[in-house]
Write a protein that holds these residues in place. Structure first.
Motif, PDB file in Angstrom:
ATOM      1  N   PHE A 134       0.836  -1.200   0.000  1.00 37.30           N
ATOM      2  CA  PHE A 134       0.000   0.000   0.000  1.00 37.30           C
ATOM      3  C   PHE A 134       0.868   1.247   0.000  1.00 37.30           C
ATOM      4  CE2 PHE A 134      -3.621  -2.586   1.114  1.00 37.30           C
ATOM      5  CZ  PHE A 134      -3.121  -3.559   1.946  1.00 37.30           C
ATOM      6  N   TYR A 152      -0.563  -5.775  -5.785  1.00 34.60           N
ATOM      7  CA  TYR A 152      -0.615  -7.150  -5.297  1.00 34.60           C
ATOM      8  C   TYR A 152       0.498  -8.041  -5.822  1.00 34.60           C
ATOM      9  CZ  TYR A 152      -5.302  -5.921  -3.727  1.00 34.60           C
ATOM     10  OH  TYR A 152      -6.360  -5.323  -3.116  1.00 34.60           O
ATOM     11  N   ARG A 194       1.457  -5.935   3.571  1.00 35.09           N
ATOM     12  CA  ARG A 194       0.669  -6.924   4.299  1.00 35.09           C
ATOM     13  C   ARG A 194       1.242  -8.288   3.957  1.00 35.09           C
ATOM     14  NH1 ARG A 194      -4.417  -9.665   4.066  1.00 35.09           N
ATOM     15  NH2 ARG A 194      -4.802  -9.030   1.911  1.00 35.09           N
ATOM     16  N   ASN A 201      -1.669 -12.033  10.703  1.00 38.89           N
ATOM     17  CA  ASN A 201      -3.117 -11.985  10.814  1.00 38.89           C
ATOM     18  C   ASN A 201      -3.683 -11.041   9.764  1.00 38.89           C
ATOM     19  OD1 ASN A 201      -3.534 -13.691  13.104  1.00 38.89           O
ATOM     20  ND2 ASN A 201      -2.615 -12.104  14.342  1.00 38.89           N
ATOM     21  N   ALA A 202      -4.708 -11.478   9.104  1.00 42.07           N
ATOM     22  CA  ALA A 202      -5.303 -10.675   8.040  1.00 42.07           C
ATOM     23  C   ALA A 202      -5.635  -9.281   8.556  1.00 42.07           C
ATOM     24  CB  ALA A 202      -6.561 -11.353   7.526  1.00 42.07           C
ATOM     25  N   GLY A 203      -5.313  -8.279   7.766  1.00 36.15           N
ATOM     26  CA  GLY A 203      -5.628  -6.911   8.134  1.00 36.15           C
ATOM     27  C   GLY A 203      -4.439  -6.105   8.623  1.00 36.15           C
ATOM     28  N   LYS A 204      -3.451  -6.765   9.226  1.00 39.30           N
ATOM     29  CA  LYS A 204      -2.320  -6.038   9.805  1.00 39.30           C
ATOM     30  C   LYS A 204      -1.289  -5.700   8.732  1.00 39.30           C
ATOM     31  CE  LYS A 204       1.301  -6.546  13.312  1.00 39.30           C
ATOM     32  NZ  LYS A 204       1.832  -7.435  14.380  1.00 39.30           N
ATOM     33  N   SER A 205      -0.783  -4.455   8.742  1.00 37.88           N
ATOM     34  CA  SER A 205       0.242  -4.021   7.807  1.00 37.88           C
ATOM     35  C   SER A 205       1.454  -3.504   8.559  1.00 37.88           C
ATOM     36  CB  SER A 205      -0.281  -2.900   6.896  1.00 37.88           C
ATOM     37  OG  SER A 205      -1.313  -3.344   6.059  1.00 37.88           O
ATOM     38  N   PHE A 214       4.385  -0.680   8.338  1.00 37.29           N
ATOM     39  CA  PHE A 214       4.647   0.593   7.679  1.00 37.29           C
ATOM     40  C   PHE A 214       6.137   0.918   7.659  1.00 37.29           C
ATOM     41  CE2 PHE A 214       0.711   2.892   6.771  1.00 37.29           C
ATOM     42  CZ  PHE A 214      -0.217   2.049   7.354  1.00 37.29           C
TER      43      PHE A 214
END
Lengths: 116, 112
Positions: free
Chosen positions: B34, B51, B91, B96-100, B102
């Protein structure tokens, strides 16, 4: 949608006082994140929730920090007692993988906390 | 351990002077990369998701590209209003899904 809402926008408090930061995520989002941002350490993830359940709190610096999410539209981050080193900008963010989104996060405007 | 490194830390450009920002990452499998923009006193604002290697996304003067080890944010003929801090996040597959995770960001200043 109004976006992620945080309150207060600014908080100045004295060392030892309790501080509560509030967040309303975007409606329909099932993930909620709390971050802290400082010049020295950048953007740090403190804790995140999925469907109101805390999933990972490994970033919470110490027991003085606690977070709750009693329902899908509200979360709090509490610091008790506060210390000067807690001074930072605290962001709340939300995300979802539904409806063509894929976990990109939407951030609130932040709460600037100053502890004197 | 997953790592995201952005360079340079700061970049100063003249209006119209094109350049690129770099985001290098080390993750055990990538589910998404992202780019965000952050203006002073505001929260980060989502720009793009990439992606897979070879993918490109464009928005106005910005174009993001992705390889297996890094992503570039190309800024073509920038304007002063493009001045901001640009953050990259990844990611990983093993999280765990959702965590990024930075990066520390690149602060871009465009002079008129």
């Amino acid at each position: 949608d109004a976006g992620v809402i945080q309150s207060p926008r600014h908080e100045v408090t004295e060392m030892g006082q309790e501080v509560t930061l509030r967040c309303k995520p975007i409606s329909g989002h099932d993930y909620l994140f709390w971050y802290r941002q400082t010049m020295m350490r950048g953007l740090e993830l403190l804790i995140y929730f999925n469907n109101n359940v805390p999933i990972d709190d490994s970033g919470m610096p110490e027991d003085r920090f606690s977070a709750k999410m009693p329902n899908a539209s509200f979360s709090t981050l509490k610091i008790q007692p506060s210390e000067p080193r807690d001074s930072a900008v605290y962001f709340c963010a939300s995300s979802t993988h539904r409806r063509s989104s894929s976990y990109e996060q939407y951030f609130g405007p932040g709460t600037r906390l100053t502890v004197t | 351990e997953d790592q995201v490194t952005q360079s340079p830390e700061a970049l100063r450009l003249q209006e119209g002077e094109s350049s690129s920002l770099n985001c290098s990452y080390t993750v055990s499998g990538l589910r998404g990369l992202f780019w965000y923009r952050q203006d002073p006193g505001k929260g980060p604002e989502f720009l793009f998701t990439l992606y897979s290697a070879g993918e490109e996304k464009e928005k106005e003067r910005l174009k993001a590209t992705l390889t297996k080890k890094e992503s570039f944010l190309h800024i073509t003929a920038p304007k002063p209003e493009d001045s901001a801090t640009y953050l990259c996040a990844v990611r990983p597959q093993n999280t765990n899904a959702g965590k990024s995770t930075f990066g520390d960001g690149t602060t871009l200043t465009v002079k008129p």
